[in-house]
Write an enzyme that holds these catalytic residues in place. Structure first.
Site, PDB file in Angstrom:
ATOM      1  N   CYS A 272       0.966  -0.605   0.197  1.00  0.00           N
ATOM      2  CA  CYS A 272       0.190   0.107  -0.025  1.00  0.00           C
ATOM      3  C   CYS A 272       1.200   1.267   0.209  1.00  0.00           C
ATOM      4  CB  CYS A 272      -0.925  -0.175   0.980  1.00  0.00           C
ATOM      5  SG  CYS A 272      -1.916   1.729   0.867  1.00  0.00           S
TER       6      CYS A 272
ATOM      7  N   CYS B 199       0.456   4.496   7.100  1.00  0.00           N
ATOM      8  CA  CYS B 199      -0.148   4.210   8.246  1.00  0.00           C
ATOM      9  C   CYS B 199       0.746   3.173   9.194  1.00  0.00           C
ATOM     10  CB  CYS B 199      -1.050   4.048   8.232  1.00  0.00           C
ATOM     11  SG  CYS B 199      -2.525   4.202   7.065  1.00  0.00           S
TER      12      CYS B 199
ATOM     13  N   CYS C 178       0.392  -0.262  10.279  1.00  0.00           N
ATOM     14  CA  CYS C 178       0.185  -0.955   9.945  1.00  0.00           C
ATOM     15  C   CYS C 178       1.333  -2.161   8.576  1.00  0.00           C
ATOM     16  CB  CYS C 178      -1.093  -0.453   8.129  1.00  0.00           C
ATOM     17  SG  CYS C 178      -1.707  -1.677   7.089  1.00  0.00           S
TER      18      CYS C 178
ATOM     19  N   CYS D  57     -16.735  -9.185   4.848  1.00  0.00           N
ATOM     20  CA  CYS D  57     -15.796  -8.107   5.098  1.00  0.00           C
ATOM     21  C   CYS D  57     -14.912  -7.203   3.844  1.00  0.00           C
ATOM     22  CB  CYS D  57     -15.657  -7.391   5.950  1.00  0.00           C
ATOM     23  SG  CYS D  57     -16.596  -7.111   7.216  1.00  0.00           S
TER      24      CYS D  57
ATOM     25  N   CYS E 107     -19.448  -6.154   3.224  1.00  0.00           N
ATOM     26  CA  CYS E 107     -18.934  -4.408   3.774  1.00  0.00           C
ATOM     27  C   CYS E 107     -17.860  -4.850   3.314  1.00  0.00           C
ATOM     28  CB  CYS E 107     -18.666  -4.978   5.114  1.00  0.00           C
ATOM     29  SG  CYS E 107     -17.679  -3.196   5.277  1.00  0.00           S
TER      30      CYS E 107
ATOM     31  N   CYS F 139     -19.370   2.879   7.895  1.00  0.00           N
ATOM     32  CA  CYS F 139     -18.648   1.644   9.606  1.00  0.00           C
ATOM     33  C   CYS F 139     -17.551   2.356   9.546  1.00  0.00           C
ATOM     34  CB  CYS F 139     -18.303   0.456   8.709  1.00  0.00           C
ATOM     35  SG  CYS F 139     -17.643  -0.409  10.306  1.00  0.00           S
TER      36      CYS F 139
ATOM     37  N   ARG G 260     -18.433  -2.455  17.664  1.00  0.00           N
ATOM     38  CA  ARG G 260     -17.742  -3.380  17.479  1.00  0.00           C
ATOM     39  C   ARG G 260     -15.987  -3.233  17.998  1.00  0.00           C
ATOM     40  NH1 ARG G 260     -19.027  -5.395  12.101  1.00  0.00           N
ATOM     41  NH2 ARG G 260     -16.782  -5.552  11.951  1.00  0.00           N
TER      42      ARG G 260
END
Ligand code: SAM
Ligand code: DTB
Ligand code: SF4
Length: 323
Positions: A59, A63, A66, A103, A135, A195, A267
């Site tokens: 990616c 972040c 991550c 998801c 999702c 979400c 959640r």
């Protein structure tokens, strides 16, 4: 009459009030949150989602938490988008295992039109055809792409604010907090359920944690689904060595989320493997009513199905998918 949006009926406390809630004596807080939870939800039911990383690694975003950022040296391999059939086979297994929502996550900065997005749309259609809620979390997107997701039958789009605005630059430098909020508005305008939540344990102060909860509660309408993740430390990431959050802080964040967003599904997300059963029980008491099931999250481990089944039996909880 359809139910009114949550924000129309709930005045959002000030930032200082949210921080004061986080500092309340824990059992007083849990008691009040449990009362609000019972007013709006069946306290024995837990929504169960299963995750699959359909596009892992590489990616372009940075972040700091991550495993999938190309900026970090982690053991997570970089893979191509999964085939639609492979994804749907996993969705079928998830349904057999008791999940009611599937998801799919992609390590993308943003959606790009083309064959890969078309394949994700086919995945959503396939998941819906199995009788599961769908999702996805795909990064940023534009109005037209959101409309195509809605047309494919997407129920929820996950896009986390991750932390408070004042702490955001310490976590990610390749996008802004306002980028995140703009994407949430795009999803909302397309008629897809939102979400959005965050991660505890990114080195944030209690004030920054209060900012996150305040920001989520101030969204109008409020998100239907609010994931509270605890950082899963990943070796090779800038945040891989941070100290773990104490279980009591997870319970407090869940309780405050429940008080601020009475109608949302809260959640209890990443980090559950490190949270002992009694702490999870307090989270369910304080208003958590959704978890990820299955032994893997996206790239990190989650509790085994057998241990979750045993926990549900001890607590008298039931997956929403089971009558
Ligand atoms: N790339 C998309 C994005 O960032 O929106 C979607 C995938 S991303 C992995 C989805 C969310 O997972 C992140 O926003 C973050 O909140 C959460 N997450 C990622 N790594 C995590 C970790 N190590 N511990 C806890 N939560 C994590
Ligand atoms: C969310 O809030 N938590 C999930 C989901 N949304 C996509 C992701 C958790 C990821 C945990 C780290 C990993 O497995 O890579
Ligand atoms: Fe990319 Fe999402 Fe990971 Fe950030 S959290 S590096 S955007 S996959």
């Amino acid at each position: 009459m359809t139910s009114a949006p949550a924000a129309a009926t709930t005045a959002v406390p000030s930032l200082a009030e949210v921080e004061a809630l986080l500092r309340r004596p824990l059992l007083e807080l849990v008691h009040d949150a449990a009362r609000v939870h019972r007013e709006h939800h069946d306290p024995r039911k837990v929504q169960c989602s299963q995750l699959l990383s359909v596009k892992t690694g590489g990616c372009p975003e940075d972040c700091g938490y991550c495993s999938q950022s190309a900026h970090s040296q982690t053991a997570t391999p970089r893979e191509a988008l999964l085939a639609v059939e492979t994804t749907l086979a996993a969705a079928r297994r998830a349904k057999e295992g008791g999940a009611d929502r599937f998801c799919m996550g992609a390590a993308w900065r943003e959606v790009r039109d083309g064959a890969e997005f078309d394949a994700v749309l086919a995945m959503i259609r396939g998941v819906k055809a199995l009788g599961l809620e769908a999702c996805v979390t795909l990064g940023m997107l534009d109005d037209r792409q959101a409309a195509r997701l809605a047309e494919a039958g997407l129920d929820y789009y996950n896009h986390n604010l991750d932390t408070g605005r004042s702490h955001y630059a310490e976590v990610t430098s390749t996008r802004t907090y306002d980028d995140r909020l703009r994407t949430l508005a795009t999803v909302r305008d397309a008629g897809i359920h939102v979400c959005s939540g965050g991660i505890l344990g990114l080195g944030e102060s209690l004030a920054a944690r209060a900012e996150l909860l305040h920001e989520l509660a101030a969204l109008d309408p409020q998100p239907e689904s609010v994931p509270i993740n605890a950082l899963v430390p990943v070796a090779g990431t800038p945040m891989g060595e941070l100290p773990p959050v104490d279980w009591s802080e997870v319970v407090a964040a869940v309780a405050v989320a429940r008080l601020l967003m009475p109608r949302a599904v809260i959640r209890l997300s990443a980090g559950r493997k490190e949270l002992h059963e009694a702490a999870q029980a307090l989270c369910f008491l304080a208003g958590a009513n959704s978890i990820f099931v299955g032994a893997e999250l996206l790239t990190t481990p989650n509790p085994e199905p057998a241990s979750d089944a045993a926990l549900f039996a001890k607590l008298g909880l039931e997956p929403v998918g089971r009558a």
